[in-house]
Scaffold this motif. Sequence first.
Motif, PDB file in Angstrom:
ATOM      1  N   HIS A 645       0.822  -1.210   0.000  1.00  0.00           N
ATOM      2  CA  HIS A 645       0.000   0.000   0.000  1.00  0.00           C
ATOM      3  C   HIS A 645       0.850   1.251   0.000  1.00  0.00           C
ATOM      4  CE1 HIS A 645      -4.151  -1.400   0.256  1.00  0.00           C
ATOM      5  NE2 HIS A 645      -3.757  -2.351   1.108  1.00  0.00           N
ATOM      6  N   GLY A 647       1.875   3.080   2.395  1.00  0.00           N
ATOM      7  CA  GLY A 647       1.173   4.116   3.139  1.00  0.00           C
ATOM      8  C   GLY A 647      -0.177   4.333   2.504  1.00  0.00           C
ATOM      9  N   LYS A 648      -0.462   5.582   2.158  1.00  0.00           N
ATOM     10  CA  LYS A 648      -1.780   5.840   1.579  1.00  0.00           C
ATOM     11  C   LYS A 648      -1.743   5.922   0.061  1.00  0.00           C
ATOM     12  CE  LYS A 648      -4.752   7.674   4.940  1.00  0.00           C
ATOM     13  NZ  LYS A 648      -6.008   8.347   4.937  1.00  0.00           N
ATOM     14  N   SER A 651      -4.067   2.353  -2.897  1.00  0.00           N
ATOM     15  CA  SER A 651      -5.162   1.811  -2.087  1.00  0.00           C
ATOM     16  C   SER A 651      -5.604   0.436  -2.567  1.00  0.00           C
ATOM     17  CB  SER A 651      -6.341   2.784  -2.084  1.00  0.00           C
ATOM     18  OG  SER A 651      -6.582   3.267  -3.387  1.00  0.00           O
ATOM     19  N   TYR A 715      -4.342   6.851  -3.692  1.00  0.00           N
ATOM     20  CA  TYR A 715      -4.847   7.946  -2.849  1.00  0.00           C
ATOM     21  C   TYR A 715      -6.336   7.795  -2.580  1.00  0.00           C
ATOM     22  CZ  TYR A 715      -0.385   9.905  -4.073  1.00  0.00           C
ATOM     23  OH  TYR A 715       0.963  10.090  -4.257  1.00  0.00           O
ATOM     24  N   GLU A 716      -6.673   6.708  -1.894  1.00  0.00           N
ATOM     25  CA  GLU A 716      -8.070   6.440  -1.535  1.00  0.00           C
ATOM     26  C   GLU A 716      -8.980   6.484  -2.749  1.00  0.00           C
ATOM     27  OE1 GLU A 716      -8.940   9.282   1.438  1.00  0.00           O
ATOM     28  OE2 GLU A 716      -7.948   8.140   3.021  1.00  0.00           O
TER      29      GLU A 716
END
Lengths: 1030, 493
Positions: A645, A647-648, A651, A715-716
């Motif tokens: 992932h 981090g963010k 996703s 990023y989500e």
Amino acid sequence: MMTVPGWLMAQNGVTITGQVKTNTGGPLANANVFIQGLNLGASTREDGHYTIAIPAAQANGQAATLVARRLGYQSDSVGITLAAGAQTHDFTLTVAATQLEGVVVTALGIERDKRSLGVAQQTVVPDELTSARETNVVNALSGKVSGVEITNNGPPGGSARIVIRGDKSITGNNQPLFVVDGIPIDNSAPRNSGNGGLDYGNAASDIDPNDIESISILKGANAAALYGSRASNGAVVVTTKTGRRSLGLGVNATQNVTFETPLKLPEFQNVYGQGSGGQFAYKDGKGGGINDNVNRSWGPKMDGRLITQWWSNGQPAPWVPAPNNVRDFFDLGRTSTSNVAVTGSSDRADVRLSVTNLDQKSMFPTNTIRRLNTSLNGGAKITPKLDARATVGYVQDQGRNRPGTGYDANSALFNIEIWGGRQRDLAHLKDYIKPDGTQKGPNNTTTNNPYWDVYADPNFDTRDRFIGSGTLTYKATDWLTAMVRSGTDWYRDVREQDYADGNIAVNYSGGAFFQQNNNIRETNTDFMLSAERHSSSRLGISGNLGGNIRDNSSFSLNQGTPHLVIPGTYNIGNSAVTPQVSSSKSLRRGNAIYGQAQFSWDNYAFVDVTGRSDWSSTLPKGNNSYFYPSASGSFVFTDAFPSMHFGKVLSYGKLRASWAEVGADASPYQLDVTYAAGTPFGSVPRFSVPNGLPALDLKPERTDSWETGTELRFYEDRISLDFTYYNTLTKNQIIPAQITPAIGYTSATVNAGSIKNTGEEVMLNVTPMRRGDFQWDVTANYGRNRSMVTSLYPGLQTVVLGTYWGLSIEARLDERYGTLFGNPYLRDTQGRLVLKNGLPQTDPTQVVLGHYTPDWIGGLQNKFHWKSFDFSFLFDTKQGGQVFSTTKMFGEESGVLKSSLRGRENGQTLDEGGGLIVDGVNADGTPNTTKVTAQAYFNALFQNHEANIVDGSFVKLREMKVDYTVPRSVTRRLNVSALNVALVGRNLWLHTNAPDIDPESAFDNSNVQGIEFVNFPTARSIGFMFNVTP
Amino acid sequence: MKSHMTRAAAALALTAFAAACDNITDINHSPNSPTTVTPQFLFPNAVTNVLGTIRGGSLDLTLTSLWAQQMAMDRFTDEDRYSIRPDNINGYWSGFYAGGLEDLATILQQTKPADAPNLVGPALVMKSFTFGAMTDIWGDIPYSEANLGDVTKPPKYDRQQDIYTGIDADLKAASNMLVAGAKSYGAADLIYGGGANSWQNWKKFANSLRLRYAIRLSKVDPATAQTRAAEAIAAGVFTSNADNALLTYPGDGTNNSPIWSNFQTRDDQHVSKTLIDILKSLYISTTGADTTFDPRLAIYADPIISSPMKALYVGAPNGLQDDDAIAIGINNTSRLGAAWRQPATKAILQTYAEVLFDQAEAAARGWIPGDPAQLYNAAITASMQFNHVPDDVTAAYIASPRVAYNAVSGLDQIALQRWIALFQEGIEAYSEYRRTNVPNLQAGPAVITNPSIVARRLTYPLSEQSFNNANLQSAISAQGGADLTGRVWWDKP
């Protein structure tokens, strides 16, 4: 907060209520809220609220997951406990431009979680289809799905051609299979005959966009290996709406109106009028005057001088241009669609009834298209384990006065645009008939007055179509389900073309008429067993085993006569000569057994295996079965390795790969020599040897394809990327290979030829801005397909798909599919034009001059949501590919186009100072100094294909829409539940290097593309839409 | 219990399935057309198909009659300038081979001469008639390997010399095999009606064709020409106009003369200035103001409309630029004579007049005994009678000094009169012009040939480049080139 009716509150059961909203603030209707695994749920009403009642028997305090989802939005879920009593859960769903996850419909109606699919698949949401009110569902897909190339034909009710991932079959069908609710439906479009004919549309255009719940595009052989042969080009799987949307009664009505004008018309010259060599004077239109039977515009300058004209009764009249005669020939088109849908459901049954009326008055005078769609979809839970569903749909199309296409003597378009002089004004042309019923027009030798074509030669067509199916699903155990479904697509076409007595272009003395009657039926019966089991908590196994019995029959009966006894009575009994009658019947059957198994590990790794075996009636006896497998895998690596992932950043990430083989059989009756009956010669019967040599040992075709791809979200899910690379080889193609006629036949059916298609598809979604009530989404899709004819029959260089004007459209060895093969300019070794008497010559040796298949296609869509407003626009492009322009060839040869002013800026003849010196050399190599007239120059370019091939690339503003959901405060005052208005436009703007034409418009929807044939102009349509729920 | 039921149902379905699979191929036989036919259904199609391609709107009006300068284009002059649309050349080629010739080849494959000589004989005659016309236009073409129906063997191009030998052999065989009493085509014999004595007509026709193709070799191989001509005449050729080989169209609206059909909607071909000027030059008598022309002038051509008082005939020049042709004015040149464009106008395969001219030439060359002058006069008379000219007018015509036979210029006179008599037999008129150079045609001002001469042959279809290129290229190099100015084998300068 709504009060829950007493009868919904189960004694000691659980009641869950709440509201679903969108991230831009509005309530979300028709979202599905359900308990995962329990098969219990409800749809949100117009205000976004929902209510789920769970009986006490199923609620004992266990943990469960409550999910809210709707197509076009990202789903959301929350963990709950099923304890007796009431609880509330609200959801906010974020708009998603494409279906990124969730359940999608795959082959055979099998619903799968998108994450488990090892193949590329794209879902199109219903809003995308109905947003700009395109009446043909195939056209509505244009620019929205990567790798899907749509070619839209001009006339209303005209056909659209859809090709996914390139053309794979040399002469066979290159369009995907259309399936509606599990029933394959017919999408044939009658091929235009000869150089002209009428476009009756493609049969899948009967699907009412208002009925569609979702369309799933299965792009390759891989995704459709379970559908069999016809899906080797992919499949368009349509699911229609059911009544399950709302509890109780629901009503919805839509009305939209759009207005059409031509997007692009040729640029005409308005300097010189009818005639030849600068001379013209009318006497009788048969040559009695000066060039008065000449249909060209090489005549005198239209400077107001007095010349006898066809309407001036022998008196000289001012010779002036009619600059807008083509533009004014077209009316303002108007299309109106009205739809009413009524739905109802209880906890045990649901029903939906929808009626749509399409009324289209086209830009072509007197042309109308009407379509009435009625569909009824009902389902019931007969016992807790047995579900039944039935669909019944009836469509009636009625067309009147469809415009003629192509180089047809009776094509009004050709007559108004190309044949004639630029002084011909519509006011006088409209007076097309004399009191005694004979034709009144400018030319009495070879060409009709275009208004004669419009008014005196009507055509009519009606199609009655019935599509119905019945399905029984039996849940034997919690892991085994059995399904049986049977459905049919049946339609009947009646078409008639009438010609009045007095036609000048064709000898139809007494009048003529031709009628075609077609009956087409396809019936499919499927059964399927589905099993799903988890052997341990991490390994899942599911499988399907099924079979299909398919039956196609068609029957056609044509009658007509070129000469009637008494004009005006269009009946075969009134024929003055032996009537022309022909009929033909065709039957085919196929049986198949197929199976599929899927293994899943921990819900992030999946492997799929399928196999199908077909028996076909069209292959040789004893050798008529063929088997083909497929395998695919999907790996959601971000779930397997959470560290990926980053981090963010990432996703979601998935890799997928698959391989498949699809076999295909032949058309019926390919295996015997059959003799063709001719019309009797007097009373002597005649038969002839056919021109096609059959193959005695036909084998099935094979398509071998593999693809690999990845789905990534960043990023989500603000950015998502779907990339696919595919490689397809179709071999052993059953082709009618053209051969030298000296063998005794012009073609022979052989198993030969292979075509390779490789390409990339990219789908990119970005949400650049999401803040409060405002969201901006960008969706871009790109598809590049490279095709190559890698082998043909030994000794065969090419398979000719069609020839017009000496230009062949071919599948040529070692070339891209769709080669344009024709005559270039005659040049010397240095590339200079070799002229004779100052005129360019055409080299008799033919060469490859281009291809009609594009280099790449793509679309770019921007969507803006702000509170209750939605604004979106879509650009659609095809780059690369060439088109042969008949408008250019004939328009310049007849001197009507602006480009034909070259060489006559100062005058028509050399004496007047006109003429041009062509840049080139004489046969002896000396530079050319001979001046030639424009008329001679453009006449020399006739049938020079190189001179008339243009760039087929274009960019179009395909759609634009502004949509407003009227707020509750207003709708309450109007006493309705919901109201939606939109301003829509289609084909608003075009950019292309092709002169005078829209290069996208095609002649018909067969494999012979790349020829523009003075096509009906593309319509620019603008209008508005109302949608109300009372 | 329920799972047992499900499994049983599945098993039942699968077995039913397997049983259903085996016999589905039985429906794959077309209900729309028969798979076998007998010769009498193929023969009429072959005849009408071949004649539809050679005569009518196809080769005659759009090519051969123009190149022979008996007709001319009054607009759209491309074909008149030798610029033929590639689509059309492809169409003629495939129209012959995959059309009538394939029907004939099927008859010949299915029927043995011993079993049905009066079916095979006429088929051989029609085959030779067709190939003769084709090789005269194209030179070397597939012949011995044509129509074999084997996709793996695209046929080679035979040398024209071999084709001529083959034609002669086939016609000789046909003449020998036709016999009284054998089964004939009956009504399916569209040329001679299939009656009890039609075999005799076919025999004469076979020999008359032999004579035509023998005379054709007069320049390239006079010895063979002489032998074959003498044989053919001895075996029995046409003896009167009743023997003419003609296809009569019913003219009932469905099957009309293609010439008539063409002129219903188009008016692109008028009578050539070359022909009309020649017919005028062969006048019978003149008083200065009044001239009695060759009586066929009024039958071959219609007077131009603008002079009703005294019939005036003006021909259209050949080979003009399109706008020059249009500038003349469509009503200022003569259209084809009304008698020659009726719904039931016959298509000609061979006439008695031509046979007599061939005999006249053979006599003039000393190949056969006979008086060339007498045969020449008889030939002209036959042509006149065919055109319904009264015999007394014919007698005056023959007696006029411009027509009377003169041994010094005899061969040229025979050639000129034969060319006139071959009106509406485009290929024959064009071939005879090439062989004899009579009349001395001049190429029009806008022709595309390089140098600007009358074309000597037609180019090969472009489709052969695609589908039979190896054999095509061999043929082109064997002939030293095959463009419009190349000469076929018998066309020696």
